[in-house]
Design a protein around this motif. Structure first.
Motif, PDB file in Angstrom:
ATOM      1  N   VAL A 321       0.840  -1.205   0.000  1.00 42.96           N
ATOM      2  CA  VAL A 321       0.000   0.000   0.000  1.00 42.96           C
ATOM      3  C   VAL A 321       0.872   1.251   0.000  1.00 42.96           C
ATOM      4  O   VAL A 321       0.544   2.263  -0.632  1.00 42.96           O
ATOM      5  N   ALA A 322       2.017   1.179   0.691  1.00 41.84           N
ATOM      6  CA  ALA A 322       2.925   2.328   0.747  1.00 41.84           C
ATOM      7  C   ALA A 322       3.520   2.632  -0.619  1.00 41.84           C
ATOM      8  O   ALA A 322       3.947   3.765  -0.879  1.00 41.84           O
ATOM      9  N   LEU A 323       3.566   1.613  -1.520  1.00 44.83           N
ATOM     10  CA  LEU A 323       4.091   1.834  -2.867  1.00 44.83           C
ATOM     11  C   LEU A 323       3.089   2.556  -3.763  1.00 44.83           C
ATOM     12  O   LEU A 323       3.466   3.135  -4.782  1.00 44.83           O
ATOM     13  N   LEU A 324       1.818   2.490  -3.400  1.00 35.48           N
ATOM     14  CA  LEU A 324       0.791   3.202  -4.167  1.00 35.48           C
ATOM     15  C   LEU A 324       0.733   4.650  -3.681  1.00 35.48           C
ATOM     16  O   LEU A 324       1.072   4.941  -2.533  1.00 35.48           O
ATOM     17  N   PRO A 325       0.319   5.560  -4.524  1.00 36.67           N
ATOM     18  CA  PRO A 325       0.301   6.982  -4.120  1.00 36.67           C
ATOM     19  C   PRO A 325      -0.685   7.231  -2.985  1.00 36.67           C
ATOM     20  O   PRO A 325      -1.809   6.719  -2.992  1.00 36.67           O
ATOM     21  N   VAL A 346      -2.187  -9.389  -0.674  1.00 33.59           N
ATOM     22  CA  VAL A 346      -1.391  -8.553  -1.573  1.00 33.59           C
ATOM     23  C   VAL A 346      -1.712  -8.960  -3.001  1.00 33.59           C
ATOM     24  O   VAL A 346      -2.189 -10.059  -3.251  1.00 33.59           O
ATOM     25  N   GLY A 347      -1.457  -8.062  -3.931  1.00 38.33           N
ATOM     26  CA  GLY A 347      -1.825  -8.358  -5.311  1.00 38.33           C
ATOM     27  C   GLY A 347      -0.808  -7.856  -6.308  1.00 38.33           C
ATOM     28  O   GLY A 347       0.249  -7.337  -5.941  1.00 38.33           O
ATOM     29  N   ASP A 349      -1.778  -5.835  -9.140  1.00 35.06           N
ATOM     30  CA  ASP A 349      -2.181  -4.630  -9.858  1.00 35.06           C
ATOM     31  C   ASP A 349      -1.389  -3.430  -9.331  1.00 35.06           C
ATOM     32  O   ASP A 349      -0.978  -3.398  -8.164  1.00 35.06           O
ATOM     33  N   TYR A 350      -1.208  -2.437 -10.214  1.00 35.11           N
ATOM     34  CA  TYR A 350      -0.356  -1.307  -9.860  1.00 35.11           C
ATOM     35  C   TYR A 350      -0.849  -0.045 -10.557  1.00 35.11           C
ATOM     36  O   TYR A 350      -1.302  -0.088 -11.706  1.00 35.11           O
ATOM     37  N   TYR A 351      -0.810   1.065  -9.856  1.00 36.80           N
ATOM     38  CA  TYR A 351      -1.076   2.350 -10.501  1.00 36.80           C
ATOM     39  C   TYR A 351      -0.243   3.423  -9.801  1.00 36.80           C
ATOM     40  O   TYR A 351       0.155   3.290  -8.650  1.00 36.80           O
ATOM     41  N   ASP A 352       0.003   4.501 -10.531  1.00 40.84           N
ATOM     42  CA  ASP A 352       0.731   5.630  -9.963  1.00 40.84           C
ATOM     43  C   ASP A 352       0.348   6.867 -10.760  1.00 40.84           C
ATOM     44  O   ASP A 352      -0.065   6.772 -11.932  1.00 40.84           O
ATOM     45  N   CYS A 353       0.478   8.011 -10.150  1.00 38.67           N
ATOM     46  CA  CYS A 353       0.161   9.278 -10.818  1.00 38.67           C
ATOM     47  C   CYS A 353       0.956  10.366 -10.108  1.00 38.67           C
ATOM     48  O   CYS A 353       0.793  10.571  -8.894  1.00 38.67           O
ATOM     49  N   PHE A 354       1.823  11.051 -10.865  1.00 41.76           N
ATOM     50  CA  PHE A 354       2.664  12.067 -10.226  1.00 41.76           C
ATOM     51  C   PHE A 354       3.060  13.121 -11.266  1.00 41.76           C
ATOM     52  O   PHE A 354       3.157  12.846 -12.460  1.00 41.76           O
ATOM     53  N   PRO A 355       3.285  14.357 -10.818  1.00 39.89           N
ATOM     54  CA  PRO A 355       3.652  15.430 -11.748  1.00 39.89           C
ATOM     55  C   PRO A 355       5.140  15.400 -12.077  1.00 39.89           C
ATOM     56  O   PRO A 355       5.966  14.959 -11.279  1.00 39.89           O
ATOM     57  N   SER A 376       2.967  -9.516  -6.264  1.00 41.61           N
ATOM     58  CA  SER A 376       3.206  -8.273  -5.517  1.00 41.61           C
ATOM     59  C   SER A 376       4.683  -7.878  -5.552  1.00 41.61           C
ATOM     60  O   SER A 376       5.017  -6.689  -5.539  1.00 41.61           O
ATOM     61  N   LEU A 377       5.580  -8.881  -5.593  1.00 42.75           N
ATOM     62  CA  LEU A 377       7.011  -8.566  -5.667  1.00 42.75           C
ATOM     63  C   LEU A 377       7.353  -7.916  -7.008  1.00 42.75           C
ATOM     64  O   LEU A 377       8.153  -6.971  -7.072  1.00 42.75           O
ATOM     65  N   VAL A 378       6.747  -8.436  -8.092  1.00 42.55           N
ATOM     66  CA  VAL A 378       6.969  -7.828  -9.406  1.00 42.55           C
ATOM     67  C   VAL A 378       6.349  -6.436  -9.440  1.00 42.55           C
ATOM     68  O   VAL A 378       6.911  -5.505 -10.021  1.00 42.55           O
ATOM     69  N   MET A 379       5.196  -6.307  -8.805  1.00 40.43           N
ATOM     70  CA  MET A 379       4.535  -4.998  -8.756  1.00 40.43           C
ATOM     71  C   MET A 379       5.433  -3.965  -8.071  1.00 40.43           C
ATOM     72  O   MET A 379       5.563  -2.816  -8.529  1.00 40.43           O
ATOM     73  N   SER A 380       6.088  -4.359  -6.967  1.00 39.50           N
ATOM     74  CA  SER A 380       6.965  -3.417  -6.267  1.00 39.50           C
ATOM     75  C   SER A 380       8.151  -3.027  -7.141  1.00 39.50           C
ATOM     76  O   SER A 380       8.623  -1.880  -7.086  1.00 39.50           O
ATOM     77  N   ARG A 381       8.621  -3.969  -7.963  1.00 35.32           N
ATOM     78  CA  ARG A 381       9.764  -3.667  -8.835  1.00 35.32           C
ATOM     79  C   ARG A 381       9.383  -2.656  -9.918  1.00 35.32           C
ATOM     80  O   ARG A 381      10.100  -1.678 -10.137  1.00 35.32           O
ATOM     81  N   ILE A 382       8.251  -2.871 -10.578  1.00 33.83           N
ATOM     82  CA  ILE A 382       7.889  -1.944 -11.662  1.00 33.83           C
ATOM     83  C   ILE A 382       7.550  -0.569 -11.092  1.00 33.83           C
ATOM     84  O   ILE A 382       7.797   0.458 -11.736  1.00 33.83           O
ATOM     85  N   ALA A 383       7.032  -0.529  -9.864  1.00 38.04           N
ATOM     86  CA  ALA A 383       6.733   0.775  -9.255  1.00 38.04           C
ATOM     87  C   ALA A 383       8.007   1.601  -9.105  1.00 38.04           C
ATOM     88  O   ALA A 383       8.023   2.801  -9.414  1.00 38.04           O
ATOM     89  N   SER A 384       9.088   0.965  -8.651  1.00 38.86           N
ATOM     90  CA  SER A 384      10.343   1.693  -8.484  1.00 38.86           C
ATOM     91  C   SER A 384      10.997   2.006  -9.828  1.00 38.86           C
ATOM     92  O   SER A 384      11.573   3.087 -10.015  1.00 38.86           O
TER      93      SER A 384
END
Length: 549
Positions: A321-325, A346-347, A349-355, A376-384
Motif C-alpha cells: 500500500v505504501a508503494l501506491l500513491p 497482496v496483489g 495490480d499497480y497504478y501511480d500518478c505524479f507530476p 506483488s514482488l513484481v509490482m513493487s519492482r515496476i513501481a520503483s
C-alpha cells in the motif's frame, strides 16, 4: 466428459474436448478459434494422454498461463483449473472422479503378512471415539482420566505422543513394545510417529502387521490377539512370529470428524500375561481421548502458523500500500480518481500518478500476471522502475523502452506486466500513450460517446523481451472528456453463477453515468461490486479515471 469453458463478455461458452489434440489460436483451422490480437495464430494445444489432458504452449508470443503460472512444459489439467491465453480466460472442467490419497503404502515399518488365510479373530468397534462405555466403565474412566491428566496442557504433537505411550505402559504393565502411526496431513500416508520399548536398551524399530493396520484404519475398529504366536490369522506376520509376540492390541486414532488419522499398537512377549477383550476396550477409550488431544494440538499448531502468516502478510500488505500513491495530484481543470482492491492480502495490480517538472503529469498503470505474493514482488519492482525512469527520461517512447528493458533484464518466468504509460501535457492537453499488452484506455467524450485509444499500437507486455520497439499514440483531450483505465479484474469480475461482468456492461456504465472522473470511477466500482454480490473475487480489481472538468 472434459471441456474448456471460455469466460468472456459475461458468457460461459463450453468447448467439449472430443479430440486427442485440441489446438487453440487465432487461425480459422484451429479447433478453438479466438478473436484477439493478443492470441497467437497457433497459441496452445490441449492433448489427451492415458485418459488425462495436458496443456502445451505452442511458442506463443504472450505465453500460456495455468492458474497464473506460465506453462513451460506440457502440464496436466485438473478440475476447475484456470487457463489464460492473452486476455482470453478458460476454465477446465471434468466429470472424471478425483483420486483419493493412499492411506497405506510400502514402508519399512510394515511387515509383509498378506496371505489368503489371513483373518482377524477378535475385534471391537470404536463408538463415539471412546469405545463402548457400557463395558468395563470404571476401568475405562480410570484410563481416560489418567491419559487426560498426563496430556493436560500439552499442545506440541512431538511431546504428546511419548506421553501417550508412557501412560499406556503404566495402564498395561505387561506391555513390551508400543508404537503410534499418524497420517501425514498433506499426503494422507501413514508414517511412524513414536515408539517405546520396555527395555530402555532396545532401539529396534517396531514393525506392525499390514493386515492388522489396514483393517484398523479402514474399519475404524480395534483388534486383539490374546495369544498372537499361535493364532492362524497371523501365520504370515513376520512382525509377530519373528519377534515372538505373544499378545497384541491395535486401536484407531480418530479425529473430531470420526476419521482415522492413525493407530496405537502395543504388544507383549510375556507368555503368561495376555491382553483380554476388556483391555482392548480400555485401549479404544484411551485412543479416543488421544485422538481429541492430537486434533486440538493440530488445530493449535494451525492457529499459530496462521497467526504468523497473517502477521507477515499484514506487513507485506502495508508495504505494498505504501508503494501506491497516498493521494492523487490536484491540478486546476483536471480530476483524478483511482480504486484498488486485491483478491488476496497482496496483489499484482499497480497504478501511480505524479507530476513532472515540465508541466506534465504521469499516469502509470499495470497488471502483473498472476496474483498473491509473487505478483506483488513484481509490482513493487515496476513501481520503483517507473519512478526512477521518468525522473531522467522525458520522451515517453524512450521511457517505455527503458522500463521494459529493466523489467526484462531481471524477469521471472511467467511474471510479465501488461502496462500503460500515459503522460499528460497540461499546456496542450495532449496525451502521449504507450501500451504494453494492456486493454486500450477508454475515453468518454462529453456526449457519452466512447473511444478506445491506440488499439493498433498495442505492443507486447513489459518484461518479456528486451529491445522491443514500442509505439506511441497521441490524443487531444477535450474539456468534459474522461479517460478510463482498468484491469481485467473489472471486466472479468464474477458473481455466484460465474457470470462475468463483461465489457458490454462496463461500456454501458461509462456511457450512462456522469463524465466527472471521480463520480464515474465510483459508479464503476460500485456496479462491479453489485454484480459480484459478495462473491469472492478471483483477480485484483483496479481502475483509474481522469479527465478535464
Amino acid at each position: 466428459m472434459s471441456k474448456l469453458v471460455l469466460l468472456q463478455g459475461g458468457q460461459a461458452t463450453p468447448y467439449a474436448l472430443t479430440e486427442d489434440q485440441t489446438v487453440i489460436g487465432r487461425l480459422p483451422e484451429c479447433t478453438i478459434q479466438l478473436d484477439s490480437n493478443m492470441v497467437s495464430r497457433k497459441h496452445a494445444e490441449v492433448a489427451k494422454s492415458d485418459g488425462k489432458y495436458f496443456v502445451k504452449d505452442l511458442g506463443s508470443g504472450n505465453g500460456t498461463f495455468l492458474n497464473g503460472k506460465k506453462v513451460e512444459t506440457p502440464t496436466e489439467l485438473k478440475h476447475n483449473d484456470r487457463l489464460k491465453l492473452g486476455p482470453m480466460l478458460f476454465r477446465y472442467e471434468t466429470d472424471a472422479p478425483q483420486p483419493k490419497p493412499t492411506t497405506i503404502q510400502e514402508s519399512d515399518f510394515l511387515a509383509d503378512d498378506e496371505s489368503e488365510g489371513s483373518r482377524i479373530m477378535a475385534t471391537a468397534a470404536n463408538i463415539d471415539g471412546f469405545g463402548m462405555l457400557d463395558v468395563a466403565p470404571e476401568a475405562k474412566l480410570k484410563g481416560v482420566l489418567e491419559i487426560s491428566r498426563n496430556l493436560a496442557g500439552s499442545v506440541e504433537i512431538d511431546k504428546i505422543l511419548p506421553k501417550i505411550l508412557d501412560t499406556l505402559f503404566r495402564i498395561f504393565p505387561a506391555s513390551d513394545r508400543g508404537s503410534i502411526v499418524l497420517k501425514d496431513v498433506e499426503t494422507g500416508i501413514l508414517r511412524p510417529a513414536a515408539q517405546k520399548h520396555r527395555n530402555p536398551t532396545e532401539d529396534e524399530s517396531v514393525k506392525l502387521s499390514r493386515t492388522v493396520l489396514k483393517k484398523v484404519i479402514e474399519e475404524k475398529s480395534g483388534i486383539l490377539s490374546a495369544d498372537a504366536s499361535s493364532d492362524t490369522q497371523f501365520s504370515a506376520a513376520e512382525s509377530i512370529s519373528a519377534l515372538s509376540i505373544r499378545s497384541m492390541m491395535c486401536a484407531p486414532i480418530l479425529d473430531l470428524e470420526g476419521e482415522a488419522i492413525g493407530a496405537i499398537n502395543i504388544d507383549t512377549q510375556n507368555p503368561i500375561s495376555q491382553f483380554e477383550q476388556e483391555d482392548l476396550e480400555i485401549l479404544l477409550a484411551i485412543a479416543g481421548q488421544a485422538g481429541i488431544t492430537l486434533a486440538n494440538a493440530r488445530l493449535y499448531e494451525s492457529f499459530l502458523q496462521k497467526q504468523k502468516q497473517d502477521s507477515e502478510m499484514q506487513i507485506a500488505q502495508n508495504v505494498q500500500v505504501a508503494l501506491l500513491p497516498e493521494s492523487l495530484p490536484e491540478i486546476e481543470g483536471y480530476s483524478f480518481f483511482a480504486s484498488y482492491e486485491s483478491a488476496q492480502a497482496v496483489g499484482g495490480d499497480y497504478y501511480d500518478c505524479f507530476p513532472l517538472a515540465d508541466n506534465r503529469v504521469v499516469v502509470s498503470f499495470g497488471d502483473v500476471a498472476g496474483k498473491g505474493v509473487p505478483a506483488s514482488l513484481v509490482m513493487s519492482r515496476i513501481a520503483s522502475v517507473v519512478q526512477c525512469t521518468l525522473i531522467h527520461e522525458t520522451d515517453v517512447q524512450k521511457a517505455m523502452q527503458t522500463i521494459n528493458d529493466l523489467m526484462s533484464s531481471h524477469s521471472i518466468d511467467g511474471r510479465f506486466v501488461t502496462y500503460v504509460l500515459c503522460v499528460i501535457d497540461l499546456a496542450t492537453h495532449e496525451l502521449t500513450i504507450a501500451n504494453g499488452g494492456h486493454m486500450c484506455p477508454i475515453v468518454r467524450q462529453a456526449d457519452g460517446t466512447l473511444v478506445e485509444i491506440g488499439e493498433e499500437e498495442i505492443g507486447i507486455p513489459v518484461g518479456i523481451m528486451e529491445g522491443y520497439p514500442f509505439e506511441i499514440v497521441k490524443y487531444s483531450l477535450q474539456q468534459g472528456e474522461t479517460v478510463v483505465i482498468y484491469t481485467d479484474g473489472v471486466s472479468e469480475a464474477m458473481n455466484s453463477n460465474e457470470d462475468l461482468y463483461g465489457m458490454e456492461r462496463l461500456n454501458e456504465i461509462i456511457t450512462q453515468n456522469s463524465g466527472d472522473p471521480e463520480e464515474l470511477g465510483i459508479a464503476i466500482r460500485e456496479d462491479v461490486r453489485k454484480h459480484a454480490n459478495g462473491h469472492p473475487q478471483n483477480d485484483d480489481i483496479t481502475l483509474m479515471t481522469f479527465g478535464r472538468v
